[in-house]
Design a protein around this motif. Structure first.
Motif, mmCIF file in Angstrom:
data_model
loop_
_atom_site.group_PDB
_atom_site.id
_atom_site.type_symbol
_atom_site.label_atom_id
_atom_site.label_comp_id
_atom_site.label_asym_id
_atom_site.label_seq_id
_atom_site.Cartn_x
_atom_site.Cartn_y
_atom_site.Cartn_z
ATOM 1 N N PHE A 132 -4.207 6.493 0.622
ATOM 2 C CA PHE A 132 -3.289 5.411 0.268
ATOM 3 C C PHE A 132 -2.861 5.567 -1.179
ATOM 4 C CE2 PHE A 132 -5.757 3.906 3.787
ATOM 5 C CZ PHE A 132 -4.849 3.205 4.561
ATOM 6 N N GLU A 133 -1.612 5.314 -1.445
ATOM 7 C CA GLU A 133 -1.094 5.367 -2.825
ATOM 8 C C GLU A 133 -1.755 4.308 -3.703
ATOM 9 O OE1 GLU A 133 1.736 7.145 -4.225
ATOM 10 O OE2 GLU A 133 1.786 8.454 -2.468
ATOM 11 N N ARG A 134 -2.090 3.171 -3.102
ATOM 12 C CA ARG A 134 -2.684 2.058 -3.845
ATOM 13 C C ARG A 134 -4.064 1.728 -3.280
ATOM 14 N NH1 ARG A 134 0.195 -2.951 -4.749
ATOM 15 N NH2 ARG A 134 -0.410 -3.335 -2.602
ATOM 16 N N ILE A 135 -5.040 1.599 -4.148
ATOM 17 C CA ILE A 135 -6.402 1.284 -3.712
ATOM 18 C C ILE A 135 -6.450 -0.056 -2.979
ATOM 19 C CG2 ILE A 135 -7.128 0.203 -5.888
ATOM 20 C CD1 ILE A 135 -9.396 2.497 -3.829
ATOM 21 N N ALA A 136 -5.592 -0.983 -3.356
ATOM 22 C CA ALA A 136 -5.567 -2.288 -2.678
ATOM 23 C C ALA A 136 -5.228 -2.124 -1.199
ATOM 24 C CB ALA A 136 -4.569 -3.221 -3.354
ATOM 25 N N ASP A 137 -4.331 -1.190 -0.882
ATOM 26 C CA ASP A 137 -3.988 -0.933 0.523
ATOM 27 C C ASP A 137 -5.157 -0.298 1.265
ATOM 28 O OD1 ASP A 137 -1.433 -1.971 0.076
ATOM 29 O OD2 ASP A 137 -0.595 0.005 -0.410
#
Length: 102
Positions: free
Chosen positions: A57-62
């Protein structure tokens, strides 16, 4: 805004009967920690040393959101997800070029 990338990953035992779902910003280091008993106590207790699945994922939150979703899934759903990408449920650690495995 700068976002940290992340991975969701699934570790299992040699018999493919117990699974651990985790999230990390550094998949290579995290898997190395697991196989060297520096990770989760659950992983150590059940000898979940084989990496059978991971998603980037590009973003850890995702990645965190995906981890929470997968943890709510039934075991059969998780197995089917793994087999979609890894039909033989082979250990994928070799793809990661880990530092000095045990």
């Amino acid at each position: 805004m700068l976002y940290t990338q992340g991975h969701v990953y699934i570790m299992t035992n040699q018999y493919r009967t117990t699974f651990y779902i985790g999230v990390t910003s550094d998949l290579r280091s995290r898997v190395w920690q697991h196989i060297n008993n520096e990770g989760s106590l659950f992983v150590k207790k059940y000898k979940l040393y084989d990496l059978v699945y991971y998603e980037y994922f590009e973003r850890i939150a995702d990645a965190i959101d995906r981890e929470k979703q997968l943890k709510r899934w039934h075991k059969d759903w998780k197995v089917n997800l793994i087999k979609e990408e890894n039909p033989d449920m082979k250990d994928l650690k070799g793809e990661l070029e880990l530092p000095d495995e045990h």
